[in-house]
Design an enzyme around this catalytic site. Sequence first.
Site, PDB file in Angstrom:
ATOM      1  N   LYS A 152       0.834  -1.180   0.000  1.00  0.00           N
ATOM      2  CA  LYS A 152       0.000   0.000   0.000  1.00  0.00           C
ATOM      3  C   LYS A 152       0.885   1.251   0.000  1.00  0.00           C
ATOM      4  O   LYS A 152       2.060   1.097   0.315  1.00  0.00           O
ATOM      5  CB  LYS A 152      -0.932   0.019   1.219  1.00  0.00           C
ATOM      6  N   HIS A 182      -0.696  -4.747   5.949  1.00  0.00           N
ATOM      7  CA  HIS A 182      -0.158  -5.636   6.989  1.00  0.00           C
ATOM      8  C   HIS A 182      -0.950  -5.563   8.299  1.00  0.00           C
ATOM      9  O   HIS A 182      -0.819  -6.426   9.140  1.00  0.00           O
ATOM     10  CB  HIS A 182       1.338  -5.404   7.197  1.00  0.00           C
ATOM     11  N   LYS A 186      -2.121  -8.580  11.765  1.00  0.00           N
ATOM     12  CA  LYS A 186      -1.848  -8.448  13.211  1.00  0.00           C
ATOM     13  C   LYS A 186      -2.798  -9.350  13.991  1.00  0.00           C
ATOM     14  O   LYS A 186      -3.992  -9.402  13.698  1.00  0.00           O
ATOM     15  CB  LYS A 186      -1.975  -6.991  13.636  1.00  0.00           C
ATOM     16  N   GLU A 220       2.261   6.877  16.461  1.00  0.00           N
ATOM     17  CA  GLU A 220       3.677   6.484  16.375  1.00  0.00           C
ATOM     18  C   GLU A 220       4.537   7.570  16.998  1.00  0.00           C
ATOM     19  O   GLU A 220       4.187   8.757  16.930  1.00  0.00           O
ATOM     20  CB  GLU A 220       4.091   6.317  14.907  1.00  0.00           C
ATOM     21  N   HIS A 244      -4.773   1.231   6.558  1.00  0.00           N
ATOM     22  CA  HIS A 244      -4.720   0.506   7.833  1.00  0.00           C
ATOM     23  C   HIS A 244      -5.929   0.822   8.734  1.00  0.00           C
ATOM     24  O   HIS A 244      -6.594  -0.070   9.256  1.00  0.00           O
ATOM     25  CB  HIS A 244      -3.453   0.843   8.616  1.00  0.00           C
ATOM     26  N   LYS A 344       2.429  10.757  13.311  1.00  0.00           N
ATOM     27  CA  LYS A 344       3.833  10.466  13.607  1.00  0.00           C
ATOM     28  C   LYS A 344       4.289  11.454  14.677  1.00  0.00           C
ATOM     29  O   LYS A 344       3.717  12.525  14.833  1.00  0.00           O
ATOM     30  CB  LYS A 344       4.677  10.647  12.342  1.00  0.00           C
TER      31      LYS A 344
HETATM   32  C1  BG6 Z   1       3.340   1.557   7.068  1.00  0.00           C
HETATM   33  C2  BG6 Z   1       3.483   3.024   6.866  1.00  0.00           C
HETATM   34  O1  BG6 Z   1       2.382   1.015   6.204  1.00  0.00           O
HETATM   35  O2  BG6 Z   1       2.951   1.282   8.401  1.00  0.00           O
HETATM   36  C3  BG6 Z   1       4.476   3.604   7.862  1.00  0.00           C
HETATM   37  O3  BG6 Z   1       3.913   3.295   5.549  1.00  0.00           O
HETATM   38  C4  BG6 Z   1       4.118   3.211   9.272  1.00  0.00           C
HETATM   39  O4  BG6 Z   1       4.534   5.024   7.745  1.00  0.00           O
HETATM   40  C5  BG6 Z   1       3.885   1.718   9.376  1.00  0.00           C
HETATM   41  O5  BG6 Z   1       5.189   3.603  10.125  1.00  0.00           O
HETATM   42  C6  BG6 Z   1       3.341   1.346  10.742  1.00  0.00           C
HETATM   43  O6  BG6 Z   1       3.271  -0.047  10.858  1.00  0.00           O
HETATM   44  P1  BG6 Z   1       3.340  -0.753  12.275  1.00  0.00           P
HETATM   45  O7  BG6 Z   1       3.105  -2.178  12.000  1.00  0.00           O
HETATM   46  O8  BG6 Z   1       4.726  -0.467  12.799  1.00  0.00           O
HETATM   47  O9  BG6 Z   1       2.287  -0.099  13.101  1.00  0.00           O
END
Ligand code: BG6
Length: 493
Positions: A152, A182, A186, A220, A244, A344
Amino acid sequence: MTDDLIYSCNFVIFGATGNLATKKLLPALYRLEVAQRLPPGMSFIALGRRDWNDEIWRNHVTALVQEHFKEKCDDEACARFIARFAYRRGELNDIAMYQSLKAELSTKTNSESAPVVFYLSIKPTDFPSVIKNLDSAGLSQPRGLHRVVVEKPFGEDIESAQALNRLLHDCFDEQQIFRIDHYLGKDTVQNLLVFRLANTLIEPLWNRNFIDHVQITVAETMGIENRADYYDKTGALRDMLQNHLMQLLTVVAMEPPPVLEADALRDEKVKVLRSIRPISKRSVHAHAFRAQYAQGAINGETVRGYQAEAGVEPKSMTETYAAAKFYIDNWRWRGVPFYLRTGKRLAEAKSMVAIRFRNPPQQLFRSTPQDAISPNWIVLSIQPEESMRMEVHVKQPGLEMNTRVISLNASYRKEGEAQLDAYETLLLDVIHGDRTLFIRFDEVEWAWRVVDPILKSWSQEHDFIHTYRAGIWGPLEANRLFDSEDQEWRNYL
Ligand code: BG6
């Protein structure tokens, strides 16, 4: 697919030296090696632009694994893992690279019938040329056997997503295409389905009669690292919210599918997306909020603001924080706001779904020292902790009629049970050709449709973007999305 064919599956990583491969793919594949889940005859080809050879690449992977897993690194498994790799240098738009890849793959055992996975761990702008070149070199054949994994964001808006999908379909069959998000890999996200649909206790409450609102947070602490090139053109809405967070929303809100099969599940998710009330141009301001991090501190260390990050345009208006409110106009959810936010450089790295129930209809315990009975919450934490908590009121022991809130913790991981990374699950599914946890194009398309008015409106606002100090829970102005004064962001589990 027979075990025999999977045995000699080949896996080609485009962009092997990039951020995603380094941070997610290679550690996940190594963990599958440790768990002895990689087919014994499986081999990897890492493609990159750096002028490296097999030896340099293998040293690179060893160092990466040691750094990632520290004292838990299993040297034997690591040696087995790196022995599976070959490194090839090449440019993504150079057809000769694809031709020599084809020649190399054809020398492998079972080359006519073993699947090859092409993992596009590259910038989305490079997808079209790689897809076309794979096809021109004959690597999309035999149809139905080889697979292409597309990361994505799938497109940057609805039109570009449709164009990308047309191109994919020109070159591959649908069952060869794995659109990955992804978050669906999870464990807590999958557990959410079980929690909802396997417990008689929960399902009757899961609707507008009992639920006041839903909050979905993916926060994050990290900044954009070395990804300015990608991120500055993308922003939080496209990078996280459209995919997501929207996927999390569909899993929370969907109806039970008739059977637990890939298409049945996806049908229900699409129905949710289609039922989201479209945001009119005039109401974007009331439904969405964006901001950008300014200089601040994370874990006591000063970090620079977004515009000062290497590679970011000095006056960039790209959002690093996006929040939105959606309504799902169906029988189950009408009138219940779903608040989504992601950012972020926030105060904590935390992803969770928090569901607030309605106030009890009668405040029976008003005269007790407790001011008012606060509503119940169910909080599903996705990371860093995987847990499910249900808050309930109980009487405090003692002579007085005092109440307190306790949190029933339904964490399902027992001591010693390993925590999986989402990519481990999904990569194994790709190897075995299971598409249940991958996205169908109509999901992508509808998710773009939902956020499209926000994207359009933000793209016209060139002069101003709210900022927030790095290290806080995002700007206070985002509170304007709430429907009522007693709603606020929940930042704790
Ligand atoms: C990615 C984004 O798909 O997911 C990133 O491009 C982000 O910017 C990441 O940091 C977060 O994934 P996770 O699994 O660490 O929450």
